[in-house]
Design a protein around this motif. Structure first.
Motif, PDB file in Angstrom:
ATOM      1  N   ASP A 120      41.704  26.022  32.770  1.00 24.99           N
ATOM      2  CA  ASP A 120      42.187  26.851  32.093  1.00 24.99           C
ATOM      3  C   ASP A 120      42.981  26.179  31.050  1.00 24.99           C
ATOM      4  O   ASP A 120      43.287  26.571  29.800  1.00 24.99           O
ATOM      5  N   TYR A 356      48.894  33.484  36.771  1.00 26.16           N
ATOM      6  CA  TYR A 356      48.628  32.387  35.901  1.00 26.16           C
ATOM      7  C   TYR A 356      49.703  31.515  35.410  1.00 26.16           C
ATOM      8  O   TYR A 356      49.835  30.463  35.332  1.00 26.16           O
ATOM      9  N   VAL A 362      49.691  38.630  37.548  1.00 30.15           N
ATOM     10  CA  VAL A 362      48.587  39.540  37.480  1.00 30.15           C
ATOM     11  C   VAL A 362      48.307  40.264  38.587  1.00 30.15           C
ATOM     12  O   VAL A 362      47.483  41.168  38.401  1.00 30.15           O
ATOM     13  N   PRO A 381      40.619  49.309  34.911  1.00 28.60           N
ATOM     14  CA  PRO A 381      40.489  48.934  33.565  1.00 28.60           C
ATOM     15  C   PRO A 381      40.341  47.315  33.262  1.00 28.60           C
ATOM     16  O   PRO A 381      40.891  46.448  34.107  1.00 28.60           O
ATOM     17  N   PRO A 382      40.010  46.835  31.910  1.00 32.05           N
ATOM     18  CA  PRO A 382      39.806  45.611  31.576  1.00 32.05           C
ATOM     19  C   PRO A 382      41.306  44.919  31.990  1.00 32.05           C
ATOM     20  O   PRO A 382      42.282  45.439  31.413  1.00 32.05           O
ATOM     21  N   SER A 384      42.935  44.396  34.529  1.00 29.71           N
ATOM     22  CA  SER A 384      43.639  44.833  35.616  1.00 29.71           C
ATOM     23  C   SER A 384      43.930  43.884  36.945  1.00 29.71           C
ATOM     24  O   SER A 384      44.509  44.073  37.652  1.00 29.71           O
ATOM     25  N   GLY A 385      42.863  42.904  36.772  1.00 30.60           N
ATOM     26  CA  GLY A 385      43.019  41.822  37.800  1.00 30.60           C
ATOM     27  C   GLY A 385      41.937  41.705  38.926  1.00 30.60           C
ATOM     28  O   GLY A 385      41.980  41.066  39.764  1.00 30.60           O
ATOM     29  N   LYS A 386      40.711  42.379  38.527  1.00 29.70           N
ATOM     30  CA  LYS A 386      39.606  42.575  39.369  1.00 29.70           C
ATOM     31  C   LYS A 386      39.172  41.200  39.523  1.00 29.70           C
ATOM     32  O   LYS A 386      39.004  40.630  40.906  1.00 29.70           O
ATOM     33  N   SER A 387      38.684  40.500  38.555  1.00 33.04           N
ATOM     34  CA  SER A 387      38.219  39.185  38.526  1.00 33.04           C
ATOM     35  C   SER A 387      39.151  38.078  39.273  1.00 33.04           C
ATOM     36  O   SER A 387      38.688  37.333  39.958  1.00 33.04           O
ATOM     37  N   ARG A 391      38.633  35.791  42.857  1.00 32.01           N
ATOM     38  CA  ARG A 391      38.511  34.341  42.584  1.00 32.01           C
ATOM     39  C   ARG A 391      39.485  33.511  43.526  1.00 32.01           C
ATOM     40  O   ARG A 391      39.510  32.399  43.775  1.00 32.01           O
TER      41      ARG A 391
HETATM   42  P1  ADP Z   1      39.727  41.960  34.813  1.00 26.03           P
HETATM   43  O1  ADP Z   1      38.793  41.298  35.816  1.00 26.03           O
HETATM   44  O2  ADP Z   1      40.038  43.278  35.779  1.00 26.03           O
HETATM   45  O3  ADP Z   1      39.314  42.283  33.503  1.00 26.03           O
HETATM   46  P2  ADP Z   1      41.185  39.562  34.981  1.00 26.03           P
HETATM   47  O4  ADP Z   1      41.525  39.380  36.546  1.00 26.03           O
HETATM   48  O5  ADP Z   1      40.342  39.052  34.338  1.00 26.03           O
HETATM   49  O6  ADP Z   1      41.056  41.264  34.870  1.00 26.03           O
HETATM   50  O7  ADP Z   1      42.667  39.338  34.162  1.00 26.03           O
HETATM   51  C1  ADP Z   1      43.665  39.968  34.723  1.00 26.03           C
HETATM   52  C2  ADP Z   1      44.783  39.289  33.560  1.00 26.03           C
HETATM   53  O8  ADP Z   1      44.946  38.022  33.838  1.00 26.03           O
HETATM   54  C3  ADP Z   1      44.618  39.551  32.349  1.00 26.03           C
HETATM   55  O9  ADP Z   1      45.674  39.894  31.578  1.00 26.03           O
HETATM   56  C4  ADP Z   1      44.036  38.318  31.779  1.00 26.03           C
HETATM   57  O10 ADP Z   1      44.571  38.120  30.358  1.00 26.03           O
HETATM   58  C5  ADP Z   1      44.775  37.173  32.599  1.00 26.03           C
HETATM   59  N1  ADP Z   1      43.936  36.006  32.803  1.00 26.03           N
HETATM   60  C6  ADP Z   1      42.754  36.262  33.229  1.00 26.03           C
HETATM   61  N2  ADP Z   1      42.391  34.832  33.340  1.00 26.03           N
HETATM   62  C7  ADP Z   1      43.496  34.189  33.092  1.00 26.03           C
HETATM   63  C8  ADP Z   1      43.520  32.556  32.896  1.00 26.03           C
HETATM   64  N3  ADP Z   1      42.532  31.811  33.290  1.00 26.03           N
HETATM   65  N4  ADP Z   1      44.874  32.157  32.642  1.00 26.03           N
HETATM   66  C9  ADP Z   1      45.860  32.852  31.906  1.00 26.03           C
HETATM   67  N5  ADP Z   1      45.532  34.206  32.208  1.00 26.03           N
HETATM   68  C10 ADP Z   1      44.438  34.868  32.547  1.00 26.03           C
END
Ligand code: ADP
Length: 601
Positions: A120, A356, A362, A381-382, A384-387, A391
Motif C-alpha cells: 500500500d 490503515y 476503518v 455502501p462503498p 464502509s469497510g467490507k473488503s 482481508r
Molecule cells: P468497501 O470494501 O466497503 O468498499 P474498503 O474496505 O475497501 O471498503 O475501504 C474502507 C476504507 O478504507 C475506505 O475509506 C478506503 O478508502 C480505506 N482504504 C481501503 N484500502 C486502503 C489502503 N490500502 N490504505 C489506506 N486506506 C484504505
C-alpha cells in the motif's frame, strides 16, 4: 559542510559497512581485480622514469645504446599492463555481478516477505525502480567506482614516491593542488547528490504513471481521459527533464573548474621547472617525467571526485535496498507459532478495530461469530469497510485492537502458511500469469498432484472447458496464449483457491465484472463450491445475497445490522433499502451499473 552533509556522509559509510559482508563473500574476484590493478599501477609509474633515463642518460649524454633498450622496456611494460588490465576488468565485472546477484536475490526475498501494508505504502513503480536501478547503481559502483578509487590512491602514492625522489620542493608544491581539487569535488558532490536522488525518485514517479496507465489502459480509453493522462505524464516528464538539465549544468561547470586548476598547476611546473633547469638543479628528463606524473595524477584526482559523488549516490541506492531488506513485515509470525490444526471453520471477530492510517479507524468494534459452513454476505455502501474486514481473516493485516479466532484459535498464534492453506481468498480481479492452466491452478503449490488439480477444476466447473482446449491443462494462457473470459478467469481463480480444500472461503465481489448470464451460471456453481465451507462474500448482487445464511451490513466501519434476510427485511433499515435497490437493478436487462456498487478495492 553543513550538518546534513556530514550526517549523510556518515550514514553513507554505515551503509558501506553493511555491504562489506557481500564484498567479502566474493573476495576472490575482488582480490584478483585489486592485485592486477596494483601491479598495473606499479608498471605505469615506471614509464615516465624510463623516459627520463632515455632523455638524460641517452639523448643528452649521447649514449645511444640506452635508447633502444629502454624503448623496448616501455613496450614490454605496456604489453604487460594491457594483460593486467584484462584481468582487472574481467575480475571486477565478475566481482560486481556476483555481489549484485546476491543483493538482488536478497531484496527480492525481502519483498516477498512483506505484508500487504508495505505494498500500500510503496507504489509498484518505485519498487521496480529500486530493484532494477538501485542494483544497477550498485553494480556500477562495485565494478568501476570502487576500483577507480583504489586505483587513484595507489597511483597517487606511487607517482609521488618517484616525484619526491626527483625534486622534493616541487613535489611538495604540487601537493597544494590536491586539497584544492578535493574541495572543488566535494562542493560538486554536495550539490549534485541531492539532485540525483530527486532524479531517481522522479523516474519512479514516471514509471508508476506508465505502469498504472498501461494496466488500466482500457479504462482510460473507455473514459476517454487520454488527454488527462497525457498531461499528467507530460508534467512529470517536464520535471524530470528540468532536473536532468540542472544536473548537467552543475556537472559541466565543475568539470571545467577541475581542469582549470590542473592547467594552472601544469603551467606553474613548466615555469618553475624551466628556471630550475637553467639554474642546473633539474634535468630536462626530470621535467618531462615530472610532467608525465602530473598528467598521470590528473585522472586520479578526478576519479576521487567521481568516487566521492558516486559513493554517496551508490550508498543512497544501497541504503534503499537495505531499507527493504531490513524492514520487518507488519504481519509477523510469532517465533512459537503453531500449525493451525485442520479446522471446522468457525470464525469469530472479538471487538476488532483496524486502521490503515493511525487514528483513522476503518473498522470499529467489530464483533460477530460465524458457525462452520455458514455463508455470510457482507453488504454496505462503498468504503464502509467490507473488503478490509475480509482481508483480516487470512491476516493480510493485523487488527489494532481485538482478536480474530478460527475454531477458537487466535490467528496471530498460528503459522501463516497453515492459516492461508485453510483460508482461501479469491480477489475481485484474480491474478493469472502467463503460463499453463495447470501452473496457474497449482500456483504456490508446485507439488500438487494432477488429480488434485483436476478435482479443483471440476469443483470450480472449469474442467469441461479446459478439456475442449487443444493442449488441455497444458494450454498456455495470458499474454502468450489463449485469452480467457471474465467468468473463466474467476473459475480458474476459484479452482486455485480450492486446491488445498480449504474450510474457509472468501470471495471478494466475485461477480462484479461478469455479465448477467455468466453471473447466473457462476452463482449456480458456487452453491456447490461453498458446500461445507464457511464462506464470506462481499457483493452488491442480489443473486449472491440470496445464498446467505447470515448478512452483515456495514456502514462507516461499523456493523449496523446483522441477521438473516427475513430478520433484516423486518427491520426496514439499511438492508431493506439496499435490497430494494438491488431488486430494481436485477429487473434491468443488463446489471452493469448499480447505484450502490462499491469500488471495494
Ligand atoms: P468497501 O470494501 O466497503 O468498499 P474498503 O474496505 O475497501 O471498503 O475501504 C474502507 C476504507 O478504507 C475506505 O475509506 C478506503 O478508502 C480505506 N482504504 C481501503 N484500502 C486502503 C489502503 N490500502 N490504505 C489506506 N486506506 C484504505
Amino acid at each position: 559542510m553543513d550538518a546534513v552533509t556530514i550526517k549523510s556522509r556518515s550514514s553513507s559509510f554505515k551503509t558501506f559497512l553493511k555491504l562489506i559482508p557481500y564484498i567479502l563473500r566474493k573476495r576472490k574476484y575482488f582480490a584478483i581485480a585489486v592485485a592486477s590493478m596494483f601491479l598495473s599501477s606499479l608498471l605505469s609509474v615506471l614509464i615516465p622514469s624510463f623516459t627520463r633515463v632515455i632523455i638524460d642518460e641517452g639523448i643528452s649524454a649521447g649514449n645511444f645504446q640506452v635508447i633502444p633498450y629502454y624503448s623496448a622496456l616501455i613496450i614490454i611494460v605496456t604489453a604487460l599492463m594491457s594483460l593486467l588490465g584484462y584481468f582487472e576488468r574481467y575480475a571486477s565485472i565478475l566481482f560486481s555481478q556476483n555481489v549484485v546477484f546476491d543483493l538482488r536475490n536478497d531484496v527480492f526475498k525481502a519483498i516477498q516477505r512483506q505484508s500487504y501494508a508495505f505494498f500500500d505504502e510503496v507504489p509498484t513503480g518505485q519498487l521496480i525502480a529500486r530493484v532494477t536501478n538501485d542494483t544497477d547503481a550498485m553494480s556500477r559502483f562495485l565494478s568501476f567506482q570502487l576500483r577507480s578509487f583504489i586505483n587513484a590512491i595507489t597511483l597517487t602514492i606511487l607517482a609521488y614516491v618517484y616525484m619526491f625522489q626527483m625534486n622534493f620542493k616541487l613535489s611538495l608544491l604540487t601537493m597544494l593542488i590536491l586539497p584544492v581539487m578535493i574541495i572543488v569535488n566535494l562542493k560538486y558532490s554536495s550539490m549534485i547528490r541531492p539532485l540525483y536522488s530527486t532524479i531517481r525518485y522522479q523516474i519512479g514517479v514516471l514509471t508508476s504513471i506508465v505502469n498504472s496507465n498501461l494496466s488500466g489502459i482500457k479504462t482510460v480509453k473507455a473514459l476517454a481521459i487520454e488527454d488527462f493522462e497525457l498531461e499528467r505524464f507530460s508534467r512529470e516528464n517536464d520535471r524530470l527533464f528540468e532536473l536532468n538539465v540542472k544536473a548537467a549544468k552543475i556537472r559541466s561547470i565543475y568539470g571545467y573548474c577541475g581542469r582549470l586548476i590542473l592547467g594552472l598547476g601544469m603551467a606553474f611546473i613548466l615555469l618553475y621547472g624551466g628556471y630550475a633547469i637553467i639554474g642546473g638543479e633539474f634535468t630536462i628528463g626530470e621535467l618531462t617525467a615530472f610532467n608525465s606524473y602530473l598528467l598521470m595524477l590528473m585522472w586520479p584526482m578526478r576519479a576521487l571526485g567521481f568516487f566521492i559523488s558516486g559513493f554517496q549516490r551508490s550508498m543512497t541506492a544501497a541504503q534503499r535496498l537495505f531499507e527493504i531488506m531490513e524492514r520487518l513485515p507488519e504481519v509477523k509470525e510469532k517465533p512459537n507459532a503453531i500449525e493451525l490444526p485442520p479446522v471446522k471453520g468457525e470464525v469469530k471477530f472479538e471487538d476488532v478495530t483496524f486502521s490503515y492510517i493511525k487514528g483513522k479507524p476503518v473498522l470499529k468494534n467489530i464483533s460477530f461469530k460465524v458457525n462452520p459452513g455458514e455463508k455470510v454476505v457482507l453488504l454496505g455502501p462503498p468504503g464502509s469497510g467490507k473488503s478490509t474486514l475480509i482481508r483480516l481473516i487470512p491476516r493480510f493485516y493485523d487488527p489494532d485492537r481485538g482478536r480474530i479466532l478460527i475454531d477458537n484459535v487466535d490467528i496471530r498464534d498460528v503459522k501463516l502458511k497453515s492459516l492461508r492453506r485453510q483460508v482461501a481468498f479469491v480477489s475481485q480481479e484474480p491474478f493469472l500469469f502467463s503460463g499453463t492452466i495447470k501452473e496457474n491452478i497449482a500456483f504456490g503449490q508446485p507439488d500438487a498432484s494432477m488429480e488434485d488439480i483436476i478435482a479443483a477444476a471440476k469443483a470450480a466447473k472449469i474442467h469441461d472447458f479446459i478439456m475442449t482446449l487443444p493442449r488441455k491443462y497444458d494450454t498456455v494462457i495470458g499474454e502468450r496464449g489463449v485469452t480467457l473470459s471474465g467468468g473463466q478467469r474467476q473459475r480458474l481463480a476459484i479452482a486455485r483457491a480450492l486446491l488445498t480444500n480449504p474450510r474457509i472461503l472468501i470471495l471478494d465481489d466475485p461477480t462484479s465484472n461478469l455479465d448477467a448470464e455468466t453471473e447466473k451460471a457462476l452463482v449456480e456453481d458456487l452453491k456447490e463450491v461453498m458446500k461445507g465451507r464457511t464462506t464470506f462474500i462481499v457483493t452488491q448482487r442480489l443473486s449472491l445475497v440470496k445464498l446467505a445464511d447470515k448478512i452483515i451490513v456495514l456502514d462507516d466501519g461499523q456493523i449496523v445490522e446483522m441477521g438473516t434476510h427475513e430478520e433484516l427485511m423486518a427491520r426496514r433499515g439499511l438492508y431493506a433499502k439496499m435490497y430494494s435497490i438491488m431488486l430494481e437493478d436485477q429487473k434491468k436487462v443488463s446489471p452493469v451499473e448499480m447505484p450502490i456498487r462499491g469500488d471495494s478495492d
